[in-house]
Design a protein around this motif. Structure first.
Motif, PDB file in Angstrom:
ATOM      1  N   GLY A 262       0.799  -1.217   0.000  1.00 35.15           N
ATOM      2  CA  GLY A 262       0.000   0.000   0.000  1.00 35.15           C
ATOM      3  C   GLY A 262       0.831   1.266   0.000  1.00 35.15           C
ATOM      4  O   GLY A 262       0.297   2.368   0.183  1.00 35.15           O
ATOM      5  N   ILE A 263       2.131   1.147  -0.228  1.00 39.10           N
ATOM      6  CA  ILE A 263       3.004   2.318  -0.327  1.00 39.10           C
ATOM      7  C   ILE A 263       2.833   2.927  -1.713  1.00 39.10           C
ATOM      8  O   ILE A 263       2.805   2.207  -2.716  1.00 39.10           O
ATOM      9  CB  ILE A 263       4.470   1.909  -0.099  1.00 39.10           C
ATOM     10  CG1 ILE A 263       4.648   1.238   1.262  1.00 39.10           C
ATOM     11  CG2 ILE A 263       5.399   3.116  -0.217  1.00 39.10           C
ATOM     12  CD1 ILE A 263       5.957   0.492   1.410  1.00 39.10           C
ATOM     13  N   GLU A 264       2.728   4.228  -1.790  1.00 37.21           N
ATOM     14  CA  GLU A 264       2.651   4.888  -3.097  1.00 37.21           C
ATOM     15  C   GLU A 264       3.899   4.507  -3.884  1.00 37.21           C
ATOM     16  O   GLU A 264       5.024   4.663  -3.406  1.00 37.21           O
ATOM     17  CB  GLU A 264       2.569   6.402  -2.925  1.00 37.21           C
ATOM     18  CG  GLU A 264       1.989   7.121  -4.121  1.00 37.21           C
ATOM     19  CD  GLU A 264       0.511   6.824  -4.341  1.00 37.21           C
ATOM     20  OE1 GLU A 264       0.173   6.337  -5.445  1.00 37.21           O
ATOM     21  OE2 GLU A 264      -0.295   7.104  -3.449  1.00 37.21           O
ATOM     22  N   THR A 265       3.694   3.994  -5.088  1.00 34.87           N
ATOM     23  CA  THR A 265       4.778   3.344  -5.823  1.00 34.87           C
ATOM     24  C   THR A 265       4.866   3.863  -7.251  1.00 34.87           C
ATOM     25  O   THR A 265       3.841   4.038  -7.912  1.00 34.87           O
ATOM     26  CB  THR A 265       4.538   1.817  -5.852  1.00 34.87           C
ATOM     27  OG1 THR A 265       4.479   1.322  -4.513  1.00 34.87           O
ATOM     28  CG2 THR A 265       5.653   1.098  -6.581  1.00 34.87           C
ATOM     29  N   ILE A 266       6.101   4.100  -7.714  1.00 39.91           N
ATOM     30  CA  ILE A 266       6.351   4.449  -9.107  1.00 39.91           C
ATOM     31  C   ILE A 266       7.236   3.369  -9.706  1.00 39.91           C
ATOM     32  O   ILE A 266       8.329   3.097  -9.205  1.00 39.91           O
ATOM     33  CB  ILE A 266       7.042   5.815  -9.252  1.00 39.91           C
ATOM     34  CG1 ILE A 266       6.155   6.942  -8.710  1.00 39.91           C
ATOM     35  CG2 ILE A 266       7.383   6.088 -10.718  1.00 39.91           C
ATOM     36  CD1 ILE A 266       6.793   8.322  -8.771  1.00 39.91           C
ATOM     37  N   GLY A 267       6.776   2.747 -10.787  1.00 34.42           N
ATOM     38  CA  GLY A 267       7.558   1.722 -11.476  1.00 34.42           C
ATOM     39  C   GLY A 267       8.181   2.280 -12.737  1.00 34.42           C
ATOM     40  O   GLY A 267       7.514   2.978 -13.514  1.00 34.42           O
ATOM     41  N   LEU A 268       9.453   1.979 -12.962  1.00 37.13           N
ATOM     42  CA  LEU A 268      10.181   2.428 -14.150  1.00 37.13           C
ATOM     43  C   LEU A 268      10.357   1.243 -15.089  1.00 37.13           C
ATOM     44  O   LEU A 268      10.982   0.239 -14.718  1.00 37.13           O
ATOM     45  CB  LEU A 268      11.544   2.999 -13.752  1.00 37.13           C
ATOM     46  CG  LEU A 268      11.552   4.083 -12.666  1.00 37.13           C
ATOM     47  CD1 LEU A 268      12.983   4.535 -12.370  1.00 37.13           C
ATOM     48  CD2 LEU A 268      10.682   5.264 -13.067  1.00 37.13           C
ATOM     49  N   TYR A 269       9.825   1.364 -16.293  1.00 38.71           N
ATOM     50  CA  TYR A 269       9.818   0.238 -17.226  1.00 38.71           C
ATOM     51  C   TYR A 269      10.456   0.610 -18.555  1.00 38.71           C
ATOM     52  O   TYR A 269      10.144   1.655 -19.128  1.00 38.71           O
ATOM     53  CB  TYR A 269       8.384  -0.236 -17.475  1.00 38.71           C
ATOM     54  CG  TYR A 269       7.830  -1.105 -16.375  1.00 38.71           C
ATOM     55  CD1 TYR A 269       7.710  -2.480 -16.538  1.00 38.71           C
ATOM     56  CD2 TYR A 269       7.439  -0.560 -15.160  1.00 38.71           C
ATOM     57  CE1 TYR A 269       7.203  -3.289 -15.530  1.00 38.71           C
ATOM     58  CE2 TYR A 269       6.930  -1.354 -14.140  1.00 38.71           C
ATOM     59  CZ  TYR A 269       6.812  -2.719 -14.331  1.00 38.71           C
ATOM     60  OH  TYR A 269       6.321  -3.517 -13.322  1.00 38.71           O
ATOM     61  N   GLY A 270      11.318  -0.266 -19.031  1.00 43.10           N
ATOM     62  CA  GLY A 270      11.928  -0.110 -20.347  1.00 43.10           C
ATOM     63  C   GLY A 270      12.179  -1.472 -20.950  1.00 43.10           C
ATOM     64  O   GLY A 270      11.520  -1.902 -21.885  1.00 43.10           O
ATOM     65  N   ALA A 271      13.140  -2.179 -20.365  1.00 42.31           N
ATOM     66  CA  ALA A 271      13.502  -3.495 -20.886  1.00 42.31           C
ATOM     67  C   ALA A 271      12.379  -4.515 -20.715  1.00 42.31           C
ATOM     68  O   ALA A 271      12.255  -5.448 -21.512  1.00 42.31           O
ATOM     69  CB  ALA A 271      14.769  -3.999 -20.194  1.00 42.31           C
TER      70      ALA A 271
END
Length: 335
Positions: A262-271
């Protein structure tokens, strides 16, 4: 009414996070049932942190036995439990040898259950339960943090001089696959912005490996970033992450753990592709590389990795800018 339920789950921490989404649903529908979970030693800590799991069996925990002998010993242990139903969330035939009268298998249910190819695994599991007549409640994974692990987190922050009123942001600078990682220079620049503009403290989580990429990160990480790298167990990391208002990471185990917590989360996606394995509770916060590369995504299953990068971030991850991430942070945290 089922009394003894076995969930056959995955072995990796990120996958197990979403296996556990069925636990709360089963507990709501069968409150008196004993729920057991089968996984690997690698995912033991995340499984035993989940509220609602009564007992854990490990695929790789039987000492003195290997290969078929270990499998037979495990089957013997599981048969003694006299399970009423097996909920099979991975490709496995083990449940066929356990004498369980009822099995709900994701693989065998694909003909009768409406599953989309680009569907998050958590949604697939919930759809399986729905097809079996389970009344679904709001999806959630509940983790219990022990007093001991909470004390560790409090002492860690106290030792660093961080008080409860400080904005904490967690990051993961080392992904298990370096191509998924964001460059350490970008993390350093972002940490400086967060500190200078918003008074935030940035804490680096994760485990390093004995490879050139990990060594470079450990050497180059800014002294302005508080390092918890290699300094916590998974459960201690979870207790420390719980104190963060935001967690930022590439596609990785801790990204999915944070989202499930439930932590505010930012995911970084490329590969990797965010289409079907994004942080489930924070899909709206995913940042996808805008790099114009024909090879994207190279995982899963796009063949040869054409950028020929090894032990360093991929060009697609380098295309995610500090400014783009700072803008997302301001919007999410309303800074």
């Amino acid at each position: 009414m089922f009394r003894r339920i076995l969930i056959i789950g995955h072995s990796n921490i990120g996958d197990v996070c979403y296996d556990l989404i069925v636990v709360g649903q089963l507990r709501e529908n069968f409150p008196q049932a004993k729920i057991s979970f089968l996984t690997s030693h690698r995912a033991y800590d995340i499984a035993r942190s989940c509220s609602g799991v009564d007992k854990i069996f490990l695929l790789d925990a039987l000492r003195g036995a290997r290969g078929l002998a270990r499998q037979l010993k495990l089957i013997g242990l599981l048969r003694k439990e006299n399970f009423d139903v097996a909920v099979v969330l991975k490709r496995s035939l083990m449940h066929l040898f356990l004498g369980i009268p009822c099995s709900w298998s994701l693989t065998s249910a694909t003909r009768s259950v409406s599953l989309k190819s680009q569907q998050h695994s958590a949604d697939r599991y919930l759809e399986l339960l729905r097809a079996k007549g389970i009344k679904l409640h709001e999806a959630a994974v509940t983790f219990a943090i022990s007093d001991e692990d909470n004390a560790f987190a409090d002492n860690f922050l106290r030792h660093k001089g961080i008080t409860a009123d400080v904005l904490l942001v967690g990051i993961l600078p080392i992904a298990a696959w370096s191509l998924k990682s964001w460059p350490i220079a970008r993390w350093n620049a972002l940490a400086a912005i967060l500190k200078n503009r918003y008074g935030a403290c940035v804490i680096a989580f994760g485990k390093s490996s004995d490879d050139p990429f990990s060594r470079a990160v450990l050497q180059q990480i800014s002294p302005g970033i508080i390092s918890a790298l290699d300094k916590t167990s998974l459960r201690q990391a979870m207790a420390l992450m719980k104190r963060c208002r935001l967690f930022i990471a590439p596609d990785s185990s801790l990204l999915h753990v944070a989202s499930c917590m439930g932590i505010e989360t930012i995911g970084l996606y490329g590969a990797t592709s965010p289409d079907c394995f994004y942080p489930y509770f924070h899909r709206q916060n995913v940042i996808v590389s805008k790099a114009k590369l024909e090879c994207l995504p190279c995982c899963p299953g796009r063949g040869e990795i054409v950028c020929n990068k090894e032990f360093e971030p991929a060009p697609c991850m380098e295309a995610i800018s500090v400014e783009e991430l700072d803008s997302a942070i301001r919007k999410i945290l309303k800074l």
